[in-house]
Scaffold this motif. Structure first.
Motif, PDB file in Angstrom:
ATOM      1  N   ALA A   1       1.046  -1.028  -0.310  1.00 45.55           N
ATOM      2  CA  ALA A   1       0.017  -0.031   0.234  1.00 45.55           C
ATOM      3  C   ALA A   1       0.076   1.017  -0.013  1.00 45.55           C
ATOM      4  O   ALA A   1       0.683   2.572  -0.509  1.00 45.55           O
ATOM      5  CB  ALA A   1      -0.867   0.537   1.163  1.00 45.55           C
ATOM      6  N   ALA A   2       2.173   1.595   0.464  1.00 45.46           N
ATOM      7  CA  ALA A   2       3.240   2.360   1.100  1.00 45.46           C
ATOM      8  C   ALA A   2       3.207   2.651  -0.740  1.00 45.46           C
ATOM      9  O   ALA A   2       3.532   3.234  -1.256  1.00 45.46           O
ATOM     10  CB  ALA A   2       3.831   2.019   1.612  1.00 45.46           C
ATOM     11  N   ILE A   3       3.738   1.389  -0.981  1.00 49.40           N
ATOM     12  CA  ILE A   3       4.425   1.251  -2.434  1.00 49.40           C
ATOM     13  C   ILE A   3       3.519   2.125  -3.501  1.00 49.40           C
ATOM     14  O   ILE A   3       4.530   2.815  -4.322  1.00 49.40           O
ATOM     15  CB  ILE A   3       4.785   0.319  -3.246  1.00 49.40           C
ATOM     16  CG1 ILE A   3       6.360  -0.285  -1.913  1.00 49.40           C
ATOM     17  CG2 ILE A   3       5.383   0.029  -4.754  1.00 49.40           C
ATOM     18  CD1 ILE A   3       6.356  -2.092  -2.020  1.00 49.40           C
ATOM     19  N   ILE A   4       2.489   1.751  -3.759  1.00 46.44           N
ATOM     20  CA  ILE A   4       1.162   2.488  -4.533  1.00 46.44           C
ATOM     21  C   ILE A   4       0.984   4.111  -3.969  1.00 46.44           C
ATOM     22  O   ILE A   4       1.333   4.333  -5.029  1.00 46.44           O
ATOM     23  CB  ILE A   4      -0.091   2.072  -3.788  1.00 46.44           C
ATOM     24  CG1 ILE A   4       0.384   0.654  -4.816  1.00 46.44           C
ATOM     25  CG2 ILE A   4      -0.573   2.405  -4.382  1.00 46.44           C
ATOM     26  CD1 ILE A   4      -0.714  -1.059  -4.317  1.00 46.44           C
ATOM     27  N   GLU A   5       1.341   4.350  -2.824  1.00 52.74           N
ATOM     28  CA  GLU A   5       1.035   5.733  -2.600  1.00 52.74           C
ATOM     29  C   GLU A   5       2.308   7.096  -3.628  1.00 52.74           C
ATOM     30  O   GLU A   5       1.979   7.738  -3.637  1.00 52.74           O
ATOM     31  CB  GLU A   5       0.592   6.113  -0.723  1.00 52.74           C
ATOM     32  CG  GLU A   5       0.520   7.120  -0.878  1.00 52.74           C
ATOM     33  CD  GLU A   5      -0.511   7.741  -1.306  1.00 52.74           C
ATOM     34  OE1 GLU A   5      -1.101   8.828  -1.141  1.00 52.74           O
ATOM     35  OE2 GLU A   5      -1.583   6.809  -1.631  1.00 52.74           O
ATOM     36  N   MET A   6       3.508   5.580  -2.774  1.00 54.11           N
ATOM     37  CA  MET A   6       4.397   6.693  -4.010  1.00 54.11           C
ATOM     38  C   MET A   6       4.887   7.031  -5.297  1.00 54.11           C
ATOM     39  O   MET A   6       4.808   7.615  -6.118  1.00 54.11           O
ATOM     40  CB  MET A   6       5.964   5.676  -3.011  1.00 54.11           C
ATOM     41  CG  MET A   6       6.413   5.847  -1.785  1.00 54.11           C
ATOM     42  SD  MET A   6       7.401   4.417  -0.561  1.00 54.11           S
ATOM     43  CE  MET A   6       9.222   5.189  -1.336  1.00 54.11           C
ATOM     44  N   LEU A   7       4.404   5.716  -5.656  1.00 52.75           N
ATOM     45  CA  LEU A   7       3.804   5.454  -7.118  1.00 52.75           C
ATOM     46  C   LEU A   7       2.792   6.678  -7.444  1.00 52.75           C
ATOM     47  O   LEU A   7       3.144   7.555  -8.153  1.00 52.75           O
ATOM     48  CB  LEU A   7       3.807   4.177  -7.863  1.00 52.75           C
ATOM     49  CG  LEU A   7       5.097   3.176  -8.174  1.00 52.75           C
ATOM     50  CD1 LEU A   7       4.092   1.700  -8.495  1.00 52.75           C
ATOM     51  CD2 LEU A   7       5.677   3.329  -9.105  1.00 52.75           C
ATOM     52  N   HIS A   8       1.735   6.344  -6.829  1.00 50.50           N
ATOM     53  CA  HIS A   8       0.278   7.514  -6.740  1.00 50.50           C
ATOM     54  C   HIS A   8       1.680   9.417  -7.412  1.00 50.50           C
ATOM     55  O   HIS A   8       1.719   9.646  -7.530  1.00 50.50           O
ATOM     56  CB  HIS A   8      -0.146   7.685  -6.155  1.00 50.50           C
ATOM     57  CG  HIS A   8      -1.857   8.195  -6.063  1.00 50.50           C
ATOM     58  ND1 HIS A   8      -1.903   8.722  -7.762  1.00 50.50           N
ATOM     59  CD2 HIS A   8      -1.876   9.504  -5.305  1.00 50.50           C
ATOM     60  CE1 HIS A   8      -2.589   9.710  -7.159  1.00 50.50           C
ATOM     61  NE2 HIS A   8      -2.732  10.145  -5.855  1.00 50.50           N
ATOM     62  N   THR A   9       2.051   9.247  -5.853  1.00 51.51           N
ATOM     63  CA  THR A   9       2.922  10.487  -5.950  1.00 51.51           C
ATOM     64  C   THR A   9       4.076  10.920  -6.859  1.00 51.51           C
ATOM     65  O   THR A   9       3.965  12.388  -6.918  1.00 51.51           O
ATOM     66  CB  THR A   9       3.392  10.277  -4.296  1.00 51.51           C
ATOM     67  OG1 THR A   9       2.714   9.928  -3.427  1.00 51.51           O
ATOM     68  CG2 THR A   9       4.218  11.995  -4.244  1.00 51.51           C
ATOM     69  N   ALA A  10       4.755  10.331  -7.405  1.00 50.84           N
ATOM     70  CA  ALA A  10       5.554  10.324  -8.391  1.00 50.84           C
ATOM     71  C   ALA A  10       5.017  10.609  -9.697  1.00 50.84           C
ATOM     72  O   ALA A  10       4.833  11.663 -10.400  1.00 50.84           O
ATOM     73  CB  ALA A  10       5.815   8.531  -8.440  1.00 50.84           C
ATOM     74  N   THR A  11       3.676   9.941  -9.745  1.00 52.48           N
ATOM     75  CA  THR A  11       3.136  10.807 -11.069  1.00 52.48           C
ATOM     76  C   THR A  11       2.164  12.243 -10.783  1.00 52.48           C
ATOM     77  O   THR A  11       2.643  12.927 -11.360  1.00 52.48           O
ATOM     78  CB  THR A  11       1.764   9.431 -11.519  1.00 52.48           C
ATOM     79  OG1 THR A  11       0.704   9.013 -10.544  1.00 52.48           O
ATOM     80  CG2 THR A  11       2.499   8.212 -11.703  1.00 52.48           C
ATOM     81  N   LEU A  12       1.960  12.271  -9.838  1.00 50.44           N
ATOM     82  CA  LEU A  12       1.340  13.675  -9.985  1.00 50.44           C
ATOM     83  C   LEU A  12       2.905  14.676  -9.857  1.00 50.44           C
ATOM     84  O   LEU A  12       2.149  15.401 -10.648  1.00 50.44           O
ATOM     85  CB  LEU A  12       0.769  13.884  -8.063  1.00 50.44           C
ATOM     86  CG  LEU A  12      -0.364  12.647  -7.546  1.00 50.44           C
ATOM     87  CD1 LEU A  12      -0.956  13.134  -6.108  1.00 50.44           C
ATOM     88  CD2 LEU A  12      -1.377  12.928  -8.646  1.00 50.44           C
ATOM     89  N   VAL A  13       3.261  14.365  -9.397  1.00 48.92           N
ATOM     90  CA  VAL A  13       5.239  15.690  -9.083  1.00 48.92           C
ATOM     91  C   VAL A  13       4.975  15.406 -10.539  1.00 48.92           C
ATOM     92  O   VAL A  13       5.306  16.620 -11.643  1.00 48.92           O
ATOM     93  CB  VAL A  13       5.813  14.414  -8.929  1.00 48.92           C
ATOM     94  CG1 VAL A  13       6.928  15.571  -8.807  1.00 48.92           C
ATOM     95  CG2 VAL A  13       6.177  14.829  -7.116  1.00 48.92           C
ATOM     96  N   HIS A  14       5.374  14.155 -11.767  1.00 50.39           N
ATOM     97  CA  HIS A  14       5.381  14.841 -12.675  1.00 50.39           C
ATOM     98  C   HIS A  14       4.296  15.104 -13.822  1.00 50.39           C
ATOM     99  O   HIS A  14       4.534  16.096 -14.261  1.00 50.39           O
ATOM    100  CB  HIS A  14       6.237  12.893 -13.669  1.00 50.39           C
ATOM    101  CG  HIS A  14       7.375  12.622 -13.392  1.00 50.39           C
ATOM    102  ND1 HIS A  14       7.300  11.219 -13.480  1.00 50.39           N
ATOM    103  CD2 HIS A  14       8.348  13.151 -12.518  1.00 50.39           C
ATOM    104  CE1 HIS A  14       8.969  11.352 -13.016  1.00 50.39           C
ATOM    105  NE2 HIS A  14       9.287  12.216 -12.678  1.00 50.39           N
ATOM    106  N   ASP A  15       2.628  14.902 -13.500  1.00 52.04           N
ATOM    107  CA  ASP A  15       1.713  15.297 -14.039  1.00 52.04           C
ATOM    108  C   ASP A  15       1.764  16.771 -13.798  1.00 52.04           C
ATOM    109  O   ASP A  15       1.657  17.746 -14.456  1.00 52.04           O
ATOM    110  CB  ASP A  15       0.990  14.782 -13.618  1.00 52.04           C
ATOM    111  CG  ASP A  15       0.498  13.853 -13.968  1.00 52.04           C
ATOM    112  OD1 ASP A  15       0.957  13.209 -14.388  1.00 52.04           O
ATOM    113  OD2 ASP A  15      -0.520  13.152 -12.923  1.00 52.04           O
TER     114      ASP A  15
END
Length: 325
Positions: free
Chosen positions: A74-88
């Motif tokens: 779940a933590a890994i998923i949130e980190m991936l999500h955060t990364a995509t937001l930063v790039h977005d």
């Protein structure tokens, strides 16, 4: 019935959620102070943590008792999500996200892009520790598809002839795919292959509904509620479903105005476009589509045994839809 987030959604996994949050903070430690500072800024601006909650609930709905590994996932998923937001935010040149200054606005584009890269790499670094090849393969493929969805969206910018089918392909990649990884990943970890497809279908339809609702809110909400500026999508010439539908429901000058707005971007005609979107029946159509997707999500869970966690997933889908009711 009004759904209470803590009671009706979070309750079955509240303790696991706290542990997961802790794991995110440990996960973003870095020898480089700037990486830490930016990662912390972005993770702490975190929204409702819906994807990790969904991951934990999916594991519980699979009958998993020990959620230690799922907390990490779940933590890994949130980190991936955060990364995509930063790039977005860099791609969209956004300066606000959830009402706070974005990483690119606080530091600069270079820093934001590189820290986004770090978060993706770190997520996979932690994923390897779970020592599950099926999971690793699912995430590797899924992450590629998320990136492809973003590129598809970029290609569709300023293209007024974008179809609903293309729109659905875009949102499947950029939004629904990560929800799917969250739930299907939980089933893989729980060693319940028979629940992989139903949970993935649930998340896919949920993600579609979620994004359609987001796109509706771009025309009906206000900046404070939205956490970003109204008309941002129009500004960037993004042909979202409200605009695609509005073009089908109108003709003559009104239709031309929307075509021109997508073609040129900008918000010169924002108030007129909002008016057309609202009066043409386009929003009703979008709300109907969001309701259909939500129902399809709930139906997908029918095969899972009755549990508090399953009920909480249903409540989560209903609550997301209620944002437009």
């Amino acid at each position: 019935m009004s759904i209470d987030f803590k009671q009706d959604i979070l309750a079955p996994v509240a303790t696991n959620f706290a542990a997961m949050d802790q794991f995110i903070n440990e996960g973003i430690t870095s020898k480089v102070a700037l990486v830490m500072a930016v990662s912390k800024h972005v993770v702490e601006a975190g929204g409702k943590r819906m994807r990790p909650i969904m991951c934990l609930l999916a594991a519980k709905a699979c009958g998993e008792e020990n959620l230690e590994d799922t907390q990490k996932l779940a933590a890994i998923i949130e980190m991936l999500h955060t990364a995509t937001l930063v790039h977005d935010d860099v791609v969209d040149e956004s300066n606000l996200r959830r009402g706070r200054p974005t990483a690119n606005a606080t530091w600069n584009n270079q820093t934001a892009v590189l820290v986004g890269d770090f978060l993706i790499s770190r997520a996979f670094d932690l994923l390897v520790d779970l020592n599950n090849m099926t999971l690793l393969k699912d995430f590797s493929t899924g992450t590629c598809e998320i990136a492809e969805g973003e590129v598809l969206q970029l290609q569709a910018q300023h293209q007024p002839d974008t179809t609903e089918e293309t729109y659905l392909n875009i949102i499947h990649g950029k939004t629904s795919r990560l929800f799917e990884l969250a739930t299907e990943g939980a089933a893989i970890l729980a060693n319940k292959p028979e629940f992989r497809k139903p949970l993935r279908d649930f998340a896919g339809h949920f993600g579609n509904a979620f994004q359609i609702i987001d796109d509706i809110l771009d025309y009906t909400s206000d900046a404070d509620t939205l956490g970003k500026n109204i008309g941002d999508d129009l500004m960037e010439g993004k042909p979202t479903l409200p605009l695609i539908a509005a073009m089908q429901y109108t003709e003559g000058p009104a239709r031309e105005l929307i075509r021109r707005s997508i073609l040129n971007g900008g918000t010169d005609d924002l108030s007129q476009v909002i008016e057309i979107v609202k009066t043409s029946g386009a929003l009703d159509y979008c709300q109907r589509r969001a309701s259909e997707e939500t129902q399809a999500a709930i139906d997908a869970l029918a095969i899972l045994p009755k549990s508090d966690a399953k009920e909480a997933l249903v409540n989560l889908a209903k609550m997301a839809l209620n944002r437009i009711q």
